[in-house]
Each structure stands twice: as C-alpha cells, then as structure tokens.
Design a protein around this motif. Sequence first.
Motif, short mmCIF file in Angstrom:
data_model
loop_
_atom_site.label_atom_id
_atom_site.label_comp_id
_atom_site.label_asym_id
_atom_site.label_seq_id
_atom_site.Cartn_x
_atom_site.Cartn_y
_atom_site.Cartn_z
N LEU A 40 0.82 -1.20 0.00
CA LEU A 40 0.00 0.00 0.00
C LEU A 40 0.86 1.26 0.00
CD1 LEU A 40 -2.62 -1.06 2.69
CD2 LEU A 40 -2.90 -1.09 0.21
N VAL A 41 1.89 1.29 0.87
CA VAL A 41 2.74 2.47 1.03
C VAL A 41 4.18 2.02 1.23
CG1 VAL A 41 3.23 4.48 2.46
CG2 VAL A 41 0.87 3.77 2.10
N GLU A 42 5.09 2.70 0.56
CA GLU A 42 6.52 2.49 0.76
C GLU A 42 7.12 3.86 1.04
OE1 GLU A 42 9.12 -0.57 -1.45
OE2 GLU A 42 9.31 1.28 -2.59
N TYR A 43 7.95 3.95 2.09
CA TYR A 43 8.50 5.25 2.49
C TYR A 43 9.90 5.08 3.05
CZ TYR A 43 7.22 3.58 7.15
OH TYR A 43 7.12 2.84 8.29
N GLU A 44 10.63 6.19 3.12
CA GLU A 44 11.97 6.18 3.69
C GLU A 44 11.89 6.59 5.16
OE1 GLU A 44 16.28 8.33 3.17
OE2 GLU A 44 15.03 8.08 1.40
N LYS A 45 12.44 5.77 6.03
CA LYS A 45 12.48 6.06 7.46
C LYS A 45 13.59 7.07 7.76
CE LYS A 45 11.09 1.39 8.83
NZ LYS A 45 11.50 0.25 9.67
N ASP A 46 13.58 7.62 8.96
CA ASP A 46 14.59 8.59 9.38
C ASP A 46 16.00 8.01 9.31
OD1 ASP A 46 12.73 10.57 9.86
OD2 ASP A 46 12.53 10.08 11.99
N ASP A 47 16.13 6.68 9.51
CA ASP A 47 17.45 6.06 9.49
C ASP A 47 17.90 5.66 8.08
OD1 ASP A 47 15.89 3.83 8.95
OD2 ASP A 47 16.48 2.73 10.75
N THR A 107 16.40 3.57 5.98
CA THR A 107 15.87 2.29 5.51
C THR A 107 14.47 2.50 4.93
OG1 THR A 107 14.97 1.73 7.68
CG2 THR A 107 17.21 0.95 7.19
N THR A 108 13.98 1.49 4.24
CA THR A 108 12.66 1.55 3.63
C THR A 108 11.62 0.93 4.54
OG1 THR A 108 13.61 1.44 1.42
CG2 THR A 108 11.29 0.88 1.62
N GLY A 109 10.54 1.63 4.77
CA GLY A 109 9.41 1.12 5.52
C GLY A 109 8.28 0.80 4.56
N ARG A 110 7.45 -0.17 4.93
CA ARG A 110 6.35 -0.57 4.06
C ARG A 110 5.11 -0.90 4.89
NH1 ARG A 110 10.63 -4.10 1.54
NH2 ARG A 110 11.23 -3.00 -0.33
N PHE A 111 3.97 -0.58 4.32
CA PHE A 111 2.69 -1.03 4.84
C PHE A 111 2.02 -1.78 3.71
CE2 PHE A 111 3.32 2.59 7.72
CZ PHE A 111 2.96 2.01 8.93
N ALA A 112 1.43 -2.92 4.06
CA ALA A 112 0.76 -3.75 3.07
C ALA A 112 -0.53 -4.31 3.68
CB ALA A 112 1.66 -4.90 2.64
N GLU A 113 -1.46 -4.69 2.82
CA GLU A 113 -2.69 -5.30 3.28
C GLU A 113 -2.57 -6.81 3.19
OE1 GLU A 113 -7.50 -5.12 2.75
OE2 GLU A 113 -6.26 -4.18 1.24
N CYS A 114 -2.76 -7.47 4.30
CA CYS A 114 -2.72 -8.93 4.32
C CYS A 114 -4.07 -9.46 3.87
CB CYS A 114 -2.40 -9.45 5.73
SG CYS A 114 -2.43 -11.25 5.84
N GLU A 115 -4.08 -10.25 2.81
CA GLU A 115 -5.33 -10.81 2.31
C GLU A 115 -5.88 -11.89 3.23
OE1 GLU A 115 -4.64 -12.05 -1.73
OE2 GLU A 115 -5.23 -10.08 -2.45
N SER A 116 -5.02 -12.54 3.99
CA SER A 116 -5.47 -13.62 4.87
C SER A 116 -6.25 -13.12 6.08
CB SER A 116 -4.28 -14.46 5.35
OG SER A 116 -3.70 -15.13 4.27
N CYS A 117 -5.72 -12.08 6.75
CA CYS A 117 -6.40 -11.60 7.96
C CYS A 117 -7.08 -10.25 7.76
CB CYS A 117 -5.44 -11.56 9.14
SG CYS A 117 -4.10 -10.36 9.03
N GLY A 118 -6.86 -9.61 6.59
CA GLY A 118 -7.54 -8.35 6.29
C GLY A 118 -6.98 -7.13 7.00
#
Length: 50
Positions: free
Chosen positions: A24-31, A33-44
Amino acid sequence: MSDQTEPLGMCPMCGAEIEPFQLLVEYEKDDGTTGRFAECESCGEVVRPE
C-alpha cells in the motif's frame, strides 16, 4: 513503489506471506531504511511485513 517480484515478508498477525501486489505504502524512514505497509489478504489487516 518497488518493481520487485519477491515476497515482501510475512504478516506479523497471521504469518501469511505478503506479496508485492499487496503493498500500500513504501516510504523512507529517518534512518534511511525503507518502511512498508501492506494489506494482508489472509487476515484483512494493514501490516508492516516482517
């Protein structure tokens, strides 16, 4: 967003594999590194793949 075809990781809630199309979202953290948020299809849930 990334063009990768490998899984992003595992859902910390249910353990299901998170695929790139679930990203859903990919972003650069303060340190720099790359952070990510994703939607899990199994648990929603929106999760940070591990």
